[in-house]
Design an enzyme around this catalytic site. Structure first.
Site, PDB file in Angstrom:
ATOM      1  N   PRO A 352       0.564  -1.324  -0.166  1.00  0.00           N
ATOM      2  CA  PRO A 352      -0.212   0.005  -0.241  1.00  0.00           C
ATOM      3  C   PRO A 352       0.885   1.760  -0.007  1.00  0.00           C
ATOM      4  CG  PRO A 352      -0.979  -1.653   1.298  1.00  0.00           C
ATOM      5  CD  PRO A 352       0.612  -2.091   0.937  1.00  0.00           C
ATOM      6  N   GLY A 355       1.862   3.724  -4.645  1.00  0.00           N
ATOM      7  CA  GLY A 355       1.803   4.972  -5.515  1.00  0.00           C
ATOM      8  C   GLY A 355       1.381   4.374  -6.971  1.00  0.00           C
ATOM      9  N   SER A 673      15.490 -16.785   4.836  1.00  0.00           N
ATOM     10  CA  SER A 673      16.727 -16.213   4.608  1.00  0.00           C
ATOM     11  C   SER A 673      17.669 -16.182   6.016  1.00  0.00           C
ATOM     12  CB  SER A 673      16.682 -14.811   4.085  1.00  0.00           C
ATOM     13  OG  SER A 673      15.916 -14.392   4.560  1.00  0.00           O
ATOM     14  N   LYS A 716      17.927  -5.324   1.499  1.00  0.00           N
ATOM     15  CA  LYS A 716      18.139  -5.828   3.453  1.00  0.00           C
ATOM     16  C   LYS A 716      19.800  -5.205   3.114  1.00  0.00           C
ATOM     17  CE  LYS A 716      16.061 -10.859   2.907  1.00  0.00           C
ATOM     18  NZ  LYS A 716      16.797 -11.565   2.590  1.00  0.00           N
TER      19      LYS A 716
END
Length: 798
Positions: A352, A355, A673, A716
């Site tokens: 959200p 754009g 990860s 990251k």
């Protein structure tokens, strides 16, 4: 006459000839500055016509080479800051060179002499004067004053200029007259245009005669109908149904309906004529006919053909988002080469506030198309898409047909917002109804239950938005082209705030940049300390809070600094609501820094491991998801198998439990990860070897110790940089993702690409602490196999 340098006033859709007085309204800033410069240089100015009248900021190559040198007679101001000037054309000039003088154009010009061919001039003047007099008699657009001025002209050039000024010509035609080589050539060109105008007037006369005859026939029919009405009135009869039916039939003749729609409309009108005026079914028929007549069956808008202009509009409205911009330019290029090609079905997927909806509106503006938005969030009824049958009370067409009626054309940009939030219940499946709408092979004959006639949607550009593609049904997802929009980085948010959010909020709060400004450090503080989001909605709200408080100070006449600094902004916004983890000040045992990716961007994630006396149990806390727990167990197994090579008692698990904790336990965490980070923290805690504090890592681990690639590399890495991390360990499979990382970040940081946990531990672990030490003091040399004498090659560990 010699060369001159004059300020240039570009004209849109107008050509000024010599010896002509004309009022001009000037509103563009560059044009106003050119007039001011001319007023200080003898009141002379060069009037050049633009090639494209729609161009707001013309370049030098947008101006014609031949123009008119003019004298400014009067200057006045009008509402809105614009100027109204009275200029008189003096003589024609040719531009030798366009010069850029500050904020406006100037030009080095050469006057064009008036050359006449004497043997032809008098005959030509006589011929043109006769044609103009004949045109004046036939046309009511030429005033007696204009007629007298032209007839009284004795010079060929002056006559040509006067006639070209008074004729209703296109800008290009007027320019061709102005640019002719000599006065005779100009008059010959005018004679040609006069002949064409006379032909047009003759055609108009014939059309008017035909229309008059038709009107006489229509008046006769009207007279007879009025007589019938009078007779019916005397008899006490009144046939309103026939009158209404005739009105509808007249509207059908004016509207450009498709053959199927016209046939359906006429059939419905015939039914309406036979119904009693007050019947309820008559109201249904009238509403249905009105809908048929209101639909844009044939009307379209023309796409902008200038790809460069479309690209500039997209760049003006949005910062970044290069993929969707590139895709829209590709569509435009294909439409230029293949006008009959199918329009794309594009789904913008992203968090959200990134754009998506405003981007769809910007695409419509760039292409020059109408824009329609329909929200699908929470929609449960299939009839919302396909409409209701006319047998139901209060039946209406579906949202698609309603949107096309609002657009008024058959080729708008149609946004289906929040397509991932469609619902299903006993009333049907709206997603299934959208299959026909979003299939380029089928939507050329989309049938709404209410209209009951096919409507062509093939020229519509359908854009859909979603926060996630996981909840979109597979068949529907297969019909769309997915473009994923990730969250904005800090630098992108800074640019968006400065270019779009701050000017917008200043305007909405009645403030200006002259009165109030925000330091870049303020925007960075708001981004980091007061918002945590992928988009910029929260950032815009916080900027609005600062400006609201400033507006109060303005009205209270309280003193405040025009440039708000960080301290002032924090006093307005209160204590920071968020914090970002920073790199540890020194190496620690059992603590490794990992990197996480969330919908709000990247973050630093510390993994803490503590050995305890026990029976080989693995305790996991921190609200970890199932996948993350499996990664921890895989790392635990790897450490147990390779304990001896790591300098750990091979039987440690018989008397040791291991507690793994990920801080911020209230926040759910999941994903594979963190595998190598957990493994590194476990090896550090059991071998009592500190982990480098300036290093962070991310990657999935397998039981054999292989490191697999992960996602969210850009976010990251930026989170690591924000936390002060200098070195990042990444899987070898993610080496290609470095292209997405900003160049300045790649230069500031070191990236180590690994394929196996051996390389991870070699880069991350420092030498073991001496027995009895519990804290790490001082610095340690990086770990190598030679420092401990322990073999650490992958082949030797198996």
């Amino acid at each position: 006459m010699t060369e001159q340098i004059l300020a240039v006033l570009p004209l849109r859709g107008n050509v000024v000839f010599p010896h002509t007085l004309i009022h001009l309204e000037v509103g563009r800033e560059k044009s106003v500055m050119a007039i001011e410069a001319a007023m200080g240089a003898g009141r002379k100015i060069l009037l050049l016509t633009q090639r494209g009248g729609a161009t707001e900021e013309p370049r030098s190559d947008d101006l014609y080479e031949v123009g008119t040198a003019a004298e400014i007679r009067q200057v006045g101001r009008v509402t809105g800051g614009a100027m109204r000037i009275l200029v008189e054309g003096l003589y024609r000039v040719r531009v030798a060179e366009i010069l850029t003088t500050g904020a406006y154009f100037s030009a080095r010009v050469v006057p064009l002499p008036e050359q006449e061919r004497r043997e032809e001039t008098e005959a030509l003047i006589h011929s043109v004067r006769g044609k103009f007099e004949e045109l004046s008699r036939q046309s009511k657009k030429i005033t007696p004053e204009q007629h007298g001025a032209v007839v009284g002209a004795r010079e060929a050039g002056r006559m040509a200029d006067l006639i070209a000024t008074h004729l209703n010509l296109k800008t290009e035609e007027k320019q061709s007259v102005l640019a002719a080589a000599d006065s005779v050539s100009r008059l010959e060109r005018v004679a040609e245009l006069l002949g064409r105008e006379m032909e047009i007037i003759e055609v108009e006369r014939r059309i008017a005669l035909r229309v008059r005859r038709q009107m006489e026939k229509t008046q006769k029919e009207y007279y007879l109908r009025e007589q019938i009405k009078s007779i019916q009135k005397e008899l006490g009869e009144k046939d309103e149904r026939q009158t209404e039916a005739e009105e509808y039939r007249s509207r059908i003749r004016e509207a450009e309906l498709s053959p199927a729609a016209e046939e359906q409309a006429r059939r419905e009108i015939d039914r309406l004529e036979k119904m009693p005026p007050a019947s309820a079914e008559g109201t249904v028929s009238r509403t249905y006919i009105d809908w048929l007549l209101a639909m844009p069956w044939q009307k379209t808008t023309e796409d902008r053909k200038d790809i460069g202009r479309c690209a500039r509009i997209l760049d003006q409205d949005h910062y970044g988002l290069s993929k969707i911009k590139e895709r829209m330019l590709e569509f435009l290029a294909v439409r230029r080469l293949a006008p009959r090609s199918h329009s794309p079905i594009i789904c913008l997927v992203g968090p959200p506030g990134t754009g998506k909806t405003s981007l769809a509106r910007s695409v419509a503006r760039a292409l020059g198309r109408e824009f329609v938005r329909v929200s699908l969030g929470g929609m449960r009824d299939e009839a919302e898409i396909r409409g209701h049958r006319r047998t139901y009370i209060g039946a209406l067409p579906g949202r698609i047909v309603q949107g096309m009626r609002r657009a008024g054309v058959r080729n708008p940009v149609f946004l289906l917002d929040e397509i991932d939030k469609l619902q299903t219940d006993f009333r049907g499946d709206p997603a299934a109804a959208l299959l026909e709408v979003l299939d380029p092979e089928q939507n050329s004959a989309f049938t709404d239950h209410y209209l009951e006639v096919p409507f062509d949607l093939s020229q519509v550009i359908f854009l859909t938005t979603a926060n996630t593609a996981d909840t979109i049904p597979g068949p529907l997802l297969d019909r769309m082209e997915l473009i994923r929009l990730g969250g904005y980085t800090e630098n992108e948010k800074m640019e968006i705030a400065e270019r779009h959010l701050l000017p917008k909020q200043l305007k909405e709060h009645g403030l200006t940049r002259r009165r109030i400004g925000l330091q870049r450090e303020v925007l960075l503080s708001v981004i980091r300390d007061y918002t945590r989001e992928a988009g910029v909605r929260g950032l815009e709200r916080e900027i609005a809070r600062v400006l609201r408080k400033t507006a109060v100070k303005v009205l209270r006449r309280e003193p405040f600094a025009p440039l708000i600094d960080v301290a002032t902004a924090r006093a307005m916004l209160g204590a920071p609501r968020y914090r970002y983890d920073q790199a540890a000040p020194a190496p620690e045992i059992g603590v490794a820094a990992g990197l996480a990716y969330t919908q709000t961007g990247g973050d630093l994630l510390f993994i803490e491991v503590m050995p305890l006396k026990g029976e080989g149990k693995l305790v996991l806390t921190g609200k970890l998801g199932e996948v993350m727990q499996e990664s921890a167990r895989a790392g635990w197994t790897y450490v147990r198998v390779h304990a001896a090579a790591l300098g750990i008692d091979p039987d440690f698990y018989a008397h040791t439990d291991l507690h793994i904790h990920v801080p911020e336990g209230a926040t759910p965490k999941d994903g594979p990860s963190a595998g190598i980070t957990m493994t590194t923290a476990m090896a550090s805690a059991l071998a009592r070897r500190p982990v480098r504090q300036d290093l962070a890592m991310t990657g999935e681990i397998t039981l054999r110790g292989n490191v697999l690639p992960i996602g969210g590399v850009k976010e990251k890495v930026l989170a690591a940089r924000r936390a002060g991390i200098k070195t990042v360990l990444l899987p070898r499979g993610n080496e290609k993702d470095l292209e997405e990382i900003p160049a300045e970040t790649r230069q500031e940081m070191e990236f180590i690409f690994v394929e196996h946990v051996d390389a991870v531990l070699a880069a991350a672990l420092l030498p073991a602490l001496p027995a009895g030490e519990t804290d790490l003091i001082g610095e340690f040399a990086p770990f190598t196999p030679e420092t401990t004498g322990t073999p650490f090659e992958h082949g030797q560990l198996l």
